[in-house]
Design an enzyme around this catalytic site. Sequence first.
Site, PDB file in Angstrom:
ATOM      1  CD  GLU A 191      -2.752  -2.803  -3.840  1.00 21.96           C
ATOM      2  OE1 GLU A 191      -3.953  -2.880  -3.527  1.00 21.96           O
ATOM      3  OE2 GLU A 191      -1.969  -2.013  -3.282  1.00 21.96           O
ATOM      4  CB  SER A 248      -0.944  -0.066   1.203  1.00 26.02           C
ATOM      5  OG  SER A 248      -2.040   0.784   1.006  1.00 26.02           O
ATOM      6  CG  HIS A 286      -5.554  -2.748   0.221  1.00 20.95           C
ATOM      7  ND1 HIS A 286      -4.743  -2.397  -0.834  1.00 20.95           N
ATOM      8  CD2 HIS A 286      -5.187  -1.961   1.255  1.00 20.95           C
ATOM      9  CE1 HIS A 286      -3.930  -1.409  -0.447  1.00 20.95           C
ATOM     10  NE2 HIS A 286      -4.176  -1.132   0.810  1.00 20.95           N
TER      11      HIS A 286
END
Lengths: 313, 313
Positions: B209, B109, B279
Amino acid sequence: MLPPVTKKRIYLFSPSSAVRNKAAVRRGIARLKALGHEVELDPAVFATHMRFAGDDDTRLAAIERAAASGADIALITRGGYGLTRLLPRLPYKAIARAIDHGTEFVGLSDFTAFQNAVLAETGRTTWSGPAVGEDFGVEGEPDEIMQACFEDLVEGQGEGSGWRLPAAEGREAPLQEKGVLWGGNLAIVAALAGTPWMPKIKGGILFLEDVSEHPYRIERMLTQLLYAGVLERQKAIVLGHFTNWVPVPHDKGFKLKSVVDWLRNEVKAPVLTGLPFGHVPTKVCLPVGAKVTLAAEGRDAFLIWGHLHRHHH
Amino acid sequence: MLPPVTKKRIYLFSPSSAVRNKAAVRRGIARLKALGHEVELDPAVFATHMRFAGDDDTRLAAIERAAASGADIALITRGGYGLTRLLPRLPYKAIARAIDHGTEFVGLSDFTAFQNAVLAETGRTTWSGPAVGEDFGVEGEPDEIMQACFEDLVEGQGEGSGWRLPAAEGREAPLQEKGVLWGGNLAIVAALAGTPWMPKIKGGILFLEDVSEHPYRIERMLTQLLYAGVLERQKAIVLGHFTNWVPVPHDKGFKLKSVVDWLRNEVKAPVLTGLPFGHVPTKVCLPVGAKVTLAAEGRDAFLIWGHLHRHHH
């Protein structure tokens, strides 16, 4: 004898998201007509393809028709999303020709992509200003300042805009900087970083606004412009309104002001706030790509572009 | 005789947002210990400054301590936001030295900013993988595949990962491409465009992502990578999971698949989907900066990096 009054022509087109609130667009059209303007609707103004105002070819054709319209003003119905997809295929030459012949392109938000790409490709000036649905089509009366600024633009009379700085930002020493005004929606400007359509403006005045972006995202977008060297090349940064974001408990004091403080620490150029522009009713019209003077003293700030050569036809 | 078993050391640090769910981090620590690891907590692991895990200096010091720890694994507690602010000041030499001496940096992330900046500055490999709070600290059992991949990484044994392509994407002709694997969180990778910390990877395998980003925003970020020339320089694009976004009625059929279809139309390189990363609970560990082979045939896809030289100390 007074010179003959030329009826102004406004061409409405939809280069981004599909119009959802047709009633608002129709109200906006009625109001523009009531102001004495002739309003022409692009055939695809209400087109829909998924979330877009028609597929890419449809929206490109609408832009081409707006450029060929010979209208005084080419005004968007709304922003949303869609112009970024079209940047490699925009009819830049036709747009430049239209501008040279007196058509002013006006819009905001997603339209920022069009404006800055046109500036990068052609050096021409377009206008950050209202969209017909969200500004002229509101229920109740449209904002007076927005209407006055738009009328000045239509009449070719606006020569600048002033606003009041927040009390904490009053300047003891007067500020005066000259440079090319550019920018618009921060998310769109940041999304141009590293691409051929990021205008290479040195010594410019960069203005920015955004909607529905939490301050941490605003900061992340500003870091991109900072690290890409964009901010250090500007003489001033002018922030409009950043609206419609939702604070969360774990912000714990991190807010828009934290980002402005951080920005002021990172750049040498002055950072002014309170510009009446953004996703707010009270918005001025701003010439993206024009040389302007930014002046501030005490709590009074001005962006002045003087008489731009327009409406040649 | 078997070689002596070296107890593995995991150093936990917080380079981004403040830990909000301390109980989850403590559960994660307990689970790592139960797996036989020694877990060391950075002194600032629970620090808080506004939404950050301590102010910039605090988080930089934590990164420096992680690099100096001599641990086998330097693992983040969580992502969030904060690393972008630190990119000009990261201790790149110390990080490179730590990696050369066998410390593997692991996270995801917001950690994407750290990983790609380290790759751009030093060419070193870091790992996209779990965060202790969100992955090991879940209530109930942590995901088995996530744990197995992490254990492989800790033991220096993982040599690749495989996954099943969606039925509609089965390949009749086998695909095999070699290149540097890089990427991670799309919003972070896009925010590096135009900055010195965008890795200049030619012939790479780019994986992406994201979370809480509507497909139109995913597409806008991909246009930035497209127009910046990043996508055309890759041999393949591998999409992980894009989760937790909310469809709206006016999408009218515009969805994640629309974006993937658009992307496949815009780039020549193959675009694979379904990579178990993002996630989501089931996530593999991926070496950002390592040369890998991407292979696919039928519905089977693999990323293979073989035996990376690690754990020299």
